[in-house]
Design a protein around this motif. Structure first.
Motif, PDB file in Angstrom:
ATOM      1  N   PRO A   1      43.302  35.879  58.408  1.00  0.00           N
ATOM      2  CA  PRO A   1      41.914  35.816  57.948  1.00  0.00           C
ATOM      3  C   PRO A   1      41.264  34.472  58.286  1.00  0.00           C
ATOM      4  O   PRO A   1      40.131  34.426  58.769  1.00  0.00           O
ATOM      5  CB  PRO A   1      42.054  36.006  56.437  1.00  0.00           C
ATOM      6  N   LYS A   2      41.996  33.391  58.043  1.00  0.00           N
ATOM      7  CA  LYS A   2      41.454  32.077  58.352  1.00  0.00           C
ATOM      8  C   LYS A   2      41.141  31.958  59.855  1.00  0.00           C
ATOM      9  O   LYS A   2      40.099  31.419  60.245  1.00  0.00           O
ATOM     10  CB  LYS A   2      42.467  30.988  57.953  1.00  0.00           C
TER      11      LYS A   2
ATOM     12  N   ARG B   1      40.435  34.407  61.822  1.00  0.00           N
ATOM     13  CA  ARG B   1      39.283  35.281  62.108  1.00  0.00           C
ATOM     14  C   ARG B   1      37.960  34.577  61.821  1.00  0.00           C
ATOM     15  O   ARG B   1      36.999  34.698  62.576  1.00  0.00           O
ATOM     16  CB  ARG B   1      39.318  36.546  61.241  1.00  0.00           C
ATOM     17  N   THR B   2      37.951  33.896  60.738  1.00  0.00           N
ATOM     18  CA  THR B   2      36.730  33.161  60.392  1.00  0.00           C
ATOM     19  C   THR B   2      36.419  32.135  61.471  1.00  0.00           C
ATOM     20  O   THR B   2      35.293  32.028  61.944  1.00  0.00           O
ATOM     21  CB  THR B   2      36.923  32.434  59.036  1.00  0.00           C
TER      22      THR B   2
ATOM     23  N   ASP C   1      33.237  32.124  64.467  1.00  0.00           N
ATOM     24  CA  ASP C   1      32.357  30.974  64.662  1.00  0.00           C
ATOM     25  C   ASP C   1      32.389  30.503  66.114  1.00  0.00           C
ATOM     26  O   ASP C   1      31.345  30.323  66.756  1.00  0.00           O
ATOM     27  CB  ASP C   1      32.803  29.854  63.706  1.00  0.00           C
TER      28      ASP C   1
END
Lengths: 164, 164
Positions: A119-120, A122-123, A127
């Motif tokens: 998830p990290k 993906r964030t 960006d």
DNA sequence: CATTTTTATATGAAAATGAATACAACTACT
DNA sequence: AGTAGTTGTATTCATTTTCATATAAAAATG
């Protein structure tokens, strides 16, 4: 009339007329150099931009490759990021320790390591992808849509040709 | 009719027709990646070929750049070889110790180091240049003269565009 | 199957790289 | 000229990369 420059005209339909010249120096007529140079120039600014945010360009490459196709094997990923195998091995371990990726044993082949984005990660990649697209837009600002497609199509063709 | 591939047709005059598709993955539609990938693929084999003869690809780049324009300053040379300055500084010293290059103080600017190819370097680069040209010929074997010129012209244009 | 070969990944030692910095020489300005 | 800022190159040191190799699993071979 003797030409000593090359003129390249691209019309709206992607038609191209070139006036050829034989008077280039070696490196300016050497495909590998032209590719290396343009690759370098295109990426330079964006890489600095990434680094200014505290990220390495290697991370960018790895995450961008996974963003297209998550769950790749180390070897498969390496075919995209174009590193040496030990380099990627170590980077992936490091990125896992920073919670950007996860490494899983592949059930089908117990030697293989499948790599997925966390998830990290993906964030972060969401960006960076947006920034990359914005940067490309700037780089190609003076090119018409047709010219952009022509350039990319020629490069894709070259890649396919060289990969077989 | 929906296309999911891109067709690129180059006729004898260099006219190009492309059928565009919107369905590429990010990296296959990202200019920087296409350039990096094609650059890598084009140079890969040749670099191995050089290394198999006991030479580093860095030596090749440096000598090839000087073959066009001998007596460049370190900074000028660096603009061509695309290294970081400390990397080139060290390589040049090393190559001088191997009698491939000579470093001279520039009279006009005493800070600057002018770099020239030695006779030994000339012999080497003549050989490597011939190999490079032969390799490029193989790489582009399936391309017509016009297609080759189109490809190179587009890359030159991109380089010029990005350098301003 | 047992054996050889190939493939996928990891690791350690050695080499290469690069960011930061130093320094000397040049340029621009006052 | 004197000062401030810039440019060209070298050097240091921490990090990164890579060669060579190890290891284990798969595939191919006989």
């Amino acid at each position: 009339m003797k030409m000593n420059t090359t003129t390249l005209i691209c019309n709206k339909k992607g038609t191209v007329i070139i006036n050829m010249s034989k008077s280039f120096s070696f490196i300016d007529d050497y495909l590998a150099y032209l590719l290396a140079r343009s690759s370098h120039l295109v990426s330079e600014q964006f890489h600095r931009q990434i680094q200014d945010q505290g990220w390495s360009t290697n991370y960018w490459r790895i995450l961008a490759s996974l963003s297209d196709e998550d769950g790749l094997t180390l070897t498969q990923l390496n075919q995209r990021v174009l590193f040496k195998q030990p380099t990627l091995s170590k980077l992936v371990v490091k990125m896992e320790s920073e919670k950007l990726l996860k490494r899983h044993q592949d059930d089908a082949d117990k030697r293989a390591v499948k790599i997925t984005i966390s998830p990290k990660g993906r964030t972060l990649i969401a960006d960076l992808l947006a920034q990359a697209k914005a940067h490309e837009k700037k780089v190609l600002a003076d090119y018409s849509e047709e010219q952009q497609q022509l350039l990319k199509a020629m490069l894709r063709r070259l890649v396919v040709h060289l990969q077989d």
